[in-house]
Write an enzyme that holds these catalytic residues in place. Structure first.
Site, mmCIF file in Angstrom:
data_model
loop_
_atom_site.group_PDB
_atom_site.id
_atom_site.type_symbol
_atom_site.label_atom_id
_atom_site.label_comp_id
_atom_site.label_asym_id
_atom_site.label_seq_id
_atom_site.Cartn_x
_atom_site.Cartn_y
_atom_site.Cartn_z
ATOM 1 N N ASP A 3 0.820 -1.202 0.000
ATOM 2 C CA ASP A 3 0.000 0.000 0.000
ATOM 3 C C ASP A 3 0.861 1.262 0.000
ATOM 4 O OD1 ASP A 3 -2.431 1.360 2.395
ATOM 5 O OD2 ASP A 3 -1.854 1.934 0.365
ATOM 6 N N ASP A 43 -1.573 5.633 -5.101
ATOM 7 C CA ASP A 43 -1.978 4.784 -3.979
ATOM 8 C C ASP A 43 -2.368 3.382 -4.436
ATOM 9 O OD1 ASP A 43 -4.517 5.105 -1.332
ATOM 10 O OD2 ASP A 43 -2.972 3.605 -1.744
HETATM 11 C C1 LIG Z 1 -10.111 -2.828 4.057
HETATM 12 N N1 LIG Z 1 -8.888 -2.858 3.275
HETATM 13 C C2 LIG Z 1 -8.426 -4.160 2.784
HETATM 14 C C3 LIG Z 1 -8.213 -1.689 2.947
HETATM 15 C C4 LIG Z 1 -6.966 -1.718 2.314
HETATM 16 C C5 LIG Z 1 -6.309 -0.527 1.972
HETATM 17 C C6 LIG Z 1 -6.928 0.699 2.253
HETATM 18 C C7 LIG Z 1 -6.304 1.993 1.849
HETATM 19 O O1 LIG Z 1 -6.940 3.036 1.853
HETATM 20 N N2 LIG Z 1 -5.035 1.994 1.415
HETATM 21 N N3 LIG Z 1 -4.446 3.181 0.957
HETATM 22 C C8 LIG Z 1 -8.172 0.710 2.886
HETATM 23 C C9 LIG Z 1 -8.814 -0.464 3.238
#
Ligand SMILES: CN(C)c1ccc(C(=O)NN)cc1
Length: 326
Positions: free
Chosen positions: A33, A218
């Site tokens: 991420d 992102d």
């Molecule tokens: C609920 N999950 C698997 C997520 C995974 C990543 C993110 C996110 O905003 N990453 N920049 C949010 C939620």
């Protein structure tokens, strides 16, 4: 200097991409991420009611794990999900490159979105460590821990539509893209891979928007979240489209021919093919768009919809972000 490569495998609808990571000899599938900076995992410290279907990290089974007494973490994401817990250190290997004594954040609580996403065993943040949430002392990301050992202080993302792609650390594999890499300078002060995005194009017609919000690259976001007036202008070109609050965004007849959408990465406009800008079916005839409004949050979020069409370079050595056709 080292290089490393790891597979990025898509979940349903390409909602997220997961990669195997070895922590103290235990392999978990993590969501890489670039929009956050915490490496956190499902752990045996969670209630078992919340770990069904997940692989959990068990610190008691790692001979190299060291507890970080008194340290805690708590993170919230743009979609309202979140997690929290405590911290330790262990050896973390990705694609053959090992970061020793890497901070590993163990979840003791996770939100419902994570409980139900059984393919996801945690996140590996690749943003800048100034937004790491460990308290009382912020910790480095895996990339920042290992950066000095890499051939070059950079990583690349090659995410694919409904197919496995790769993350590479330390080198740019020229076989993964065509033409030039177009770079934009990154402002890392907010912790993100953030760059200016002051124009766009819809169906080949360019518009400048001096008031457009900066954008971040992102990989942890599925869609392309653009300023509200830009989303409106895009779907004004799609007959039968509407912003449907019940569905959570713009929907339209699946038979629509979506216009191409060009996004500015600094001075370069990367054109996204309209034929690849549908995210999912709502029902047999209604589709949910890959382009959605950021509800005027002040940040445009360029997620996997972009990475599926463009090879991306996250260059920490020159503090720049680049894209290339593929
Ligand atoms: C609920 N999950 C698997 C997520 C995974 C990543 C993110 C996110 O905003 N990453 N920049 C949010 C939620």
């Amino acid at each position: 200097g080292e290089t490393a490569e790891v597979t990025a495998s898509p979940e349903a609808n390409d909602a997220e991409y997961l990669s195997p990571v070895s922590i103290g000899g235990q392999t978990l599938n993590l969501d890489f991420d670039t929009g956050s900076a915490d490496l956190w995992v499902f752990s045996t410290e969670l209630p078992t009611s919340e770990t069904s279907g997940h692989t959990t990290f068990d610190p008691s089974k790692s001979s190299t794990f060291k507890k970080y007494d008194g340290a805690t973490w708590k993170i919230s994401y743009g979609d309202g999900s979140g997690a929290s817990g405590d911290v330790g250190f262990d050896n973390v290997a990705i694609g053959g490159a090992t970061a020793t004594s890497q901070a590993v954040e163990l979840a003791t609580s996770v939100s419902s979105q994570f409980v139900s996403d059984q393919a996801n065993d945690g996140l590996l943040g690749l943003a800048f460590s100034n937004i790491n949430t460990v308290s009382p002392t912020k910790q480095k990301t895996w990339f920042e821990t290992i950066k000095s050992q890499l051939e070059n202080p950079l990583f690349t993302a090659d995410l694919e539509k409904d197919a496995s792609g790769t993350y590479d650390f330390g080198n740019i594999d020229s076989s993964k893209y065509t033409g030039d890499i177009h770079y934009a300078p990154v402002d890392k002060s907010g912790g993100f891979w953030e760059f200016n995005s002051k124009s766009y194009s819809i169906g080949g017609t360019k518009s400048s928007c001096t008031t457009c919000s900066p954008a971040i690259a992102d990989t942890g976001t599925s869609l392309l979240l653009v300023d509200d007036d830009v989303a409106k202008a895009y779907y004004a070109q799609v007959d039968g489209s509407k912003n449907d609050s019940t569905q959570g965004g713009y929907v339209y007849p699946c038979s629509s021919n979506l216009p191409d959408f060009g996004i500015a990465i600094g001075d370069y406009i990367a054109v996204l093919k309209g034929s690849d800008l549908t995210y999912a079916n709502v029902d047999s005839s209604t589709c949910f768009g890959g382009i959605q409004s950021n509800a005027n949050s002040g940040m445009q979020i360029f997620g996997d919809v972009m990475f599926k069409q463009y090879f991306a370079v996250f260059d920490a050595g020159n503090t720049q972000f680049g894209v290339a056709s593929k």
